[in-house]
Structures are given as C-alpha cells and as structure tokens.
Motif scaffolding. Structure first.
Motif, PDB file in Angstrom:
ATOM      1  N   ASP A  11       0.731  -1.252  -0.055  1.00 16.39           N
ATOM      2  CA  ASP A  11       0.069   0.137   0.005  1.00 16.39           C
ATOM      3  C   ASP A  11       0.847   1.193  -0.208  1.00 16.39           C
ATOM      4  O   ASP A  11       0.367   2.271  -0.542  1.00 16.39           O
ATOM      5  N   GLU A  12       2.066   1.329   0.554  1.00 13.28           N
ATOM      6  CA  GLU A  12       2.768   2.424   0.512  1.00 13.28           C
ATOM      7  C   GLU A  12       3.673   2.383  -0.892  1.00 13.28           C
ATOM      8  O   GLU A  12       3.814   3.559  -1.325  1.00 13.28           O
ATOM      9  N   ALA A  13       3.895   1.282  -1.437  1.00 12.32           N
ATOM     10  CA  ALA A  13       4.523   1.301  -2.728  1.00 12.32           C
ATOM     11  C   ALA A  13       3.958   2.037  -3.871  1.00 12.32           C
ATOM     12  O   ALA A  13       4.402   2.584  -4.731  1.00 12.32           O
ATOM     13  N   ALA A  14       2.559   1.702  -3.766  1.00  8.96           N
ATOM     14  CA  ALA A  14       1.773   2.539  -4.751  1.00  8.96           C
ATOM     15  C   ALA A  14       1.762   4.082  -4.615  1.00  8.96           C
ATOM     16  O   ALA A  14       1.349   4.723  -5.709  1.00  8.96           O
ATOM     17  N   GLU A  15       2.219   4.497  -3.507  1.00  8.41           N
ATOM     18  CA  GLU A  15       2.148   5.947  -3.374  1.00  8.41           C
ATOM     19  C   GLU A  15       3.478   6.579  -4.005  1.00  8.41           C
ATOM     20  O   GLU A  15       3.550   7.737  -4.028  1.00  8.41           O
ATOM     21  N   ILE A  16       4.599   5.782  -4.569  1.00  6.83           N
ATOM     22  CA  ILE A  16       5.517   6.289  -4.945  1.00  6.83           C
ATOM     23  C   ILE A  16       5.464   6.742  -6.110  1.00  6.83           C
ATOM     24  O   ILE A  16       4.828   6.047  -7.260  1.00  6.83           O
ATOM     25  N   GLU A  17       5.886   8.010  -6.600  1.00  6.56           N
ATOM     26  CA  GLU A  17       5.540   8.789  -7.721  1.00  6.56           C
ATOM     27  C   GLU A  17       6.265   8.227  -9.075  1.00  6.56           C
ATOM     28  O   GLU A  17       7.596   7.505  -8.896  1.00  6.56           O
ATOM     29  N   ASP A  18       5.536   7.795 -10.240  1.00  8.03           N
ATOM     30  CA  ASP A  18       5.890   7.186 -11.153  1.00  8.03           C
ATOM     31  C   ASP A  18       6.953   8.242 -12.250  1.00  8.03           C
ATOM     32  O   ASP A  18       6.421   9.278 -12.619  1.00  8.03           O
ATOM     33  N   THR A  19       8.113   7.880 -12.353  1.00  7.67           N
ATOM     34  CA  THR A  19       9.011   8.798 -12.804  1.00  7.67           C
ATOM     35  C   THR A  19       9.833   8.265 -14.141  1.00  7.67           C
ATOM     36  O   THR A  19      10.758   8.384 -14.329  1.00  7.67           O
ATOM     37  N   ALA A  20       8.944   7.398 -14.699  1.00  6.16           N
ATOM     38  CA  ALA A  20       9.343   6.501 -15.810  1.00  6.16           C
ATOM     39  C   ALA A  20       9.792   7.290 -16.968  1.00  6.16           C
ATOM     40  O   ALA A  20       9.098   8.391 -17.266  1.00  6.16           O
ATOM     41  N   PRO A  21      10.918   7.105 -17.469  1.00  3.03           N
ATOM     42  CA  PRO A  21      11.381   8.016 -18.743  1.00  3.03           C
ATOM     43  C   PRO A  21      10.686   7.667 -19.988  1.00  3.03           C
ATOM     44  O   PRO A  21      10.191   6.688 -20.154  1.00  3.03           O
ATOM     45  N   LEU A  22      10.766   8.658 -20.856  1.00  2.00           N
ATOM     46  CA  LEU A  22      10.303   8.497 -22.095  1.00  2.00           C
ATOM     47  C   LEU A  22      11.038   7.679 -23.161  1.00  2.00           C
ATOM     48  O   LEU A  22      12.453   7.226 -22.566  1.00  2.00           O
ATOM     49  N   ALA A  23      10.716   7.043 -24.108  1.00  2.00           N
ATOM     50  CA  ALA A  23      11.298   6.390 -24.912  1.00  2.00           C
ATOM     51  C   ALA A  23      12.646   6.482 -25.430  1.00  2.00           C
ATOM     52  O   ALA A  23      13.768   5.706 -25.262  1.00  2.00           O
ATOM     53  N   ASP A  24      12.749   7.882 -25.613  1.00  4.91           N
ATOM     54  CA  ASP A  24      14.424   8.345 -26.078  1.00  4.91           C
ATOM     55  C   ASP A  24      15.248   8.321 -25.167  1.00  4.91           C
ATOM     56  O   ASP A  24      16.498   7.879 -25.250  1.00  4.91           O
ATOM     57  N   GLU A  25      14.681   8.680 -23.880  1.00  6.14           N
ATOM     58  CA  GLU A  25      15.693   8.613 -22.682  1.00  6.14           C
ATOM     59  C   GLU A  25      15.924   7.082 -22.309  1.00  6.14           C
ATOM     60  O   GLU A  25      16.966   6.849 -22.022  1.00  6.14           O
ATOM     61  N   LEU A  26      15.128   6.382 -22.662  1.00  5.11           N
ATOM     62  CA  LEU A  26      15.423   4.788 -22.253  1.00  5.11           C
ATOM     63  C   LEU A  26      16.187   4.183 -23.285  1.00  5.11           C
ATOM     64  O   LEU A  26      17.365   3.505 -22.789  1.00  5.11           O
ATOM     65  N   VAL A  27      16.215   4.536 -24.509  1.00  4.40           N
ATOM     66  CA  VAL A  27      17.404   4.279 -25.413  1.00  4.40           C
ATOM     67  C   VAL A  27      18.856   4.782 -25.003  1.00  4.40           C
ATOM     68  O   VAL A  27      19.590   4.026 -24.936  1.00  4.40           O
ATOM     69  N   GLU A  28      18.727   6.015 -24.766  1.00  6.74           N
ATOM     70  CA  GLU A  28      20.040   6.833 -24.320  1.00  6.74           C
ATOM     71  C   GLU A  28      20.693   5.784 -22.969  1.00  6.74           C
ATOM     72  O   GLU A  28      21.719   5.548 -22.787  1.00  6.74           O
ATOM     73  N   THR A  29      19.719   5.895 -22.102  1.00  8.30           N
ATOM     74  CA  THR A  29      20.000   4.980 -20.904  1.00  8.30           C
ATOM     75  C   THR A  29      20.393   3.713 -21.233  1.00  8.30           C
ATOM     76  O   THR A  29      21.586   3.253 -20.504  1.00  8.30           O
ATOM     77  N   GLY A  30      19.857   2.885 -22.017  1.00 12.01           N
ATOM     78  CA  GLY A  30      20.320   1.648 -22.449  1.00 12.01           C
ATOM     79  C   GLY A  30      21.808   1.678 -22.942  1.00 12.01           C
ATOM     80  O   GLY A  30      22.507   0.743 -22.501  1.00 12.01           O
ATOM     81  N   GLN A  31      21.976   2.554 -23.847  1.00 13.32           N
ATOM     82  CA  GLN A  31      23.302   2.673 -24.313  1.00 13.32           C
ATOM     83  C   GLN A  31      24.390   2.822 -23.190  1.00 13.32           C
ATOM     84  O   GLN A  31      25.387   2.373 -23.222  1.00 13.32           O
ATOM     85  N   ARG A  32      23.985   3.819 -22.559  1.00 17.62           N
ATOM     86  CA  ARG A  32      25.018   4.068 -21.161  1.00 17.62           C
ATOM     87  C   ARG A  32      25.195   3.005 -20.440  1.00 17.62           C
ATOM     88  O   ARG A  32      26.532   2.652 -20.074  1.00 17.62           O
ATOM     89  N   ASN A  33      23.997   2.400 -20.317  1.00 16.57           N
ATOM     90  CA  ASN A  33      24.260   0.991 -19.204  1.00 16.57           C
ATOM     91  C   ASN A  33      24.982   0.030 -19.830  1.00 16.57           C
ATOM     92  O   ASN A  33      25.839  -0.729 -19.201  1.00 16.57           O
ATOM     93  N   ALA A  34      24.813  -0.112 -21.171  1.00 17.97           N
ATOM     94  CA  ALA A  34      25.816  -1.260 -21.877  1.00 17.97           C
ATOM     95  C   ALA A  34      27.212  -0.974 -21.716  1.00 17.97           C
ATOM     96  O   ALA A  34      28.103  -1.817 -21.479  1.00 17.97           O
ATOM     97  N   ARG A  35      27.395   0.481 -21.976  1.00 19.07           N
ATOM     98  CA  ARG A  35      28.898   0.777 -21.952  1.00 19.07           C
ATOM     99  C   ARG A  35      29.276   0.693 -20.423  1.00 19.07           C
ATOM    100  O   ARG A  35      30.528   0.206 -20.371  1.00 19.07           O
ATOM    101  N   ILE A  36      28.779   0.903 -19.515  1.00 19.82           N
ATOM    102  CA  ILE A  36      29.066   0.783 -18.061  1.00 19.82           C
ATOM    103  C   ILE A  36      29.347  -0.661 -17.832  1.00 19.82           C
ATOM    104  O   ILE A  36      30.336  -0.858 -17.146  1.00 19.82           O
ATOM    105  N   HIS A  37      28.267  -1.681 -18.252  1.00 16.84           N
ATOM    106  CA  HIS A  37      28.465  -2.957 -17.905  1.00 16.84           C
ATOM    107  C   HIS A  37      29.691  -3.445 -18.775  1.00 16.84           C
ATOM    108  O   HIS A  37      30.470  -4.552 -18.284  1.00 16.84           O
ATOM    109  N   HIS A  38      30.062  -3.008 -19.935  1.00 18.14           N
ATOM    110  CA  HIS A  38      31.076  -3.679 -20.922  1.00 18.14           C
ATOM    111  C   HIS A  38      32.416  -2.997 -19.929  1.00 18.14           C
ATOM    112  O   HIS A  38      33.223  -4.025 -19.800  1.00 18.14           O
ATOM    113  N   CYS A  39      32.431  -1.879 -19.452  1.00 13.96           N
ATOM    114  CA  CYS A  39      33.522  -1.453 -18.854  1.00 13.96           C
ATOM    115  C   CYS A  39      33.778  -2.407 -17.360  1.00 13.96           C
ATOM    116  O   CYS A  39      34.858  -2.406 -17.217  1.00 13.96           O
ATOM    117  N   LEU A  40      32.746  -2.397 -16.709  1.00 14.95           N
ATOM    118  CA  LEU A  40      32.664  -3.300 -15.678  1.00 14.95           C
ATOM    119  C   LEU A  40      33.297  -4.584 -15.825  1.00 14.95           C
ATOM    120  O   LEU A  40      34.118  -5.316 -15.010  1.00 14.95           O
TER     121      LEU A  40
END
Length: 186
Positions: A105-134
């Motif tokens: 019941d508390e989790a439902a109150e947390i604001e949804d800050t889901a990014p837009l599609a283009d942000e998801l693509v950019e974030t996915g590329q950044r995350n892939a780079r981070i994981h590659h470097c890791l």
C-alpha cells in the motif's frame, strides 16, 4: 540539445547557484531530484519513514557542501545519488533501522518517474557501456563495485563478506572506479 542534457545542465547550474548562496536553487534541485533520491533511500532502507528522514539529510548535506561539487568528476545526479546512498547507509549503520520490504500500500504512493522512450534508448546505451567497462575489471573488483553501488552494501560489509581488511576493500573499489572512469571516457 536533448531534454536529458538540458536537465543535467540545469541541475549543474542550480548546484552552482546554491553554492553561491541562492536559496531558491535548493527548491529547483529538490523538484528535479527528490523522487529519484527518495527511491534510492527507500530501496536501501526498506522503510518509508526512514527513507524520508534520509532524504532530508541529503538536502541538508547538499546545502552545506554544494560548493564542493565538481562537474568534471561526476554528473550532478550521480553526485546527489551518492549522497542519498551514503545517508541511507549511515542510517543502517546506526543500528536503529532494520532493512525491510516496503508494504504494497505504501509502494503504490511512490511517484512514477518512468523515462520517455528516447531517454530509455540513451540510458540503455549508457548502461551497456558501463557494463562493458565493468567486465574489463578484475572479477573481485567488479563484484565489489556491483555489490556496493547496485545493492547498497557498505565497504565494511563487503570486506567482511570477502574476508579482507577494510582498507583493502576500499582500495579495490577506488582503483576499480578509476579504471571504470578511464574506460567510460574512451
């Protein structure tokens, strides 16, 4: 300039304004970051009240140390996320807080800050780079960094789990982060 870059630059400017004593900058920073930073605190602490207290500590710390922000070392949200992580871990270390799951019941109150599609693509590329470097790091360093930053473990908890001295663990992570930074800058 896309929205993510614009937001990052605005946040940098707000931190600079705050460092020079502009109190209104704190409100702008809070509006832009509170949902994300609250999520970090809540994930680590597992208690809404404690997460709210930790979040307040984040902004008090920011107020006191905005002048130490160096945009060459970290993006503003990364710097603030580190504050949130550290404040939440400090609360855990105090021994007064036990980790726990967030009630549905508390989790439902947390604001949804889901990014837009283009942000998801950019974030996915950044995350892939981070994981590659890791993956380029030694396994012990890679594991330590992942556990510390993705699972909220303290250096002391990591050192105990790996059976190494605290200083050794801090060195592994510090050297690993330096290598990670060099890889990401390529």
């Amino acid at each position: 300039m896309n929205d993510a870059v614009r937001q990052r630059e605005a946040l940098k400017d707000d931190i600079v304004r705050l460092a020079s004593g502009d109190r209104s900058a704190l409100e702008s920073i809070y509006q832009a970051t509170s949902a994300k930073l609250f999520g970090i605190c809540l994930r680590i602490l597992g208690n809404r009240d404690e997460a709210e207290d930790a979040l307040q500590d984040v902004y008090v710390s920011l107020w006191r140390s905005a002048g130490r922000y160096d945009p060459e070392r970290a993006s503003p949200i990364t710097w603030l996320a580190t504050f949130a992580r550290n404040r939440a871990i400090d609360r855990l270390r105090s021994g007064k807080v036990q980790r726990g799951a967030v009630p549905v019941d508390e989790a439902a109150e947390i604001e949804d800050t889901a990014p837009l599609a283009d942000e998801l693509v950019e974030t996915g590329q950044r995350n892939a780079r981070i994981h590659h470097c890791l993956r380029e790091l030694e396994e012990k360093t890679q594991d330590s960094i992942r556990t510390a930053f993705f699972h909220g473990k303290t250096y002391a908890e990591l050192a105990e789990a790996k059976g190494v001295p605290l200083g050794t663990m801090k060195s592994w992570v510090r050297r690993g982060l330096a290598k990670l930074k060099r890889c990401l800058e390529k």
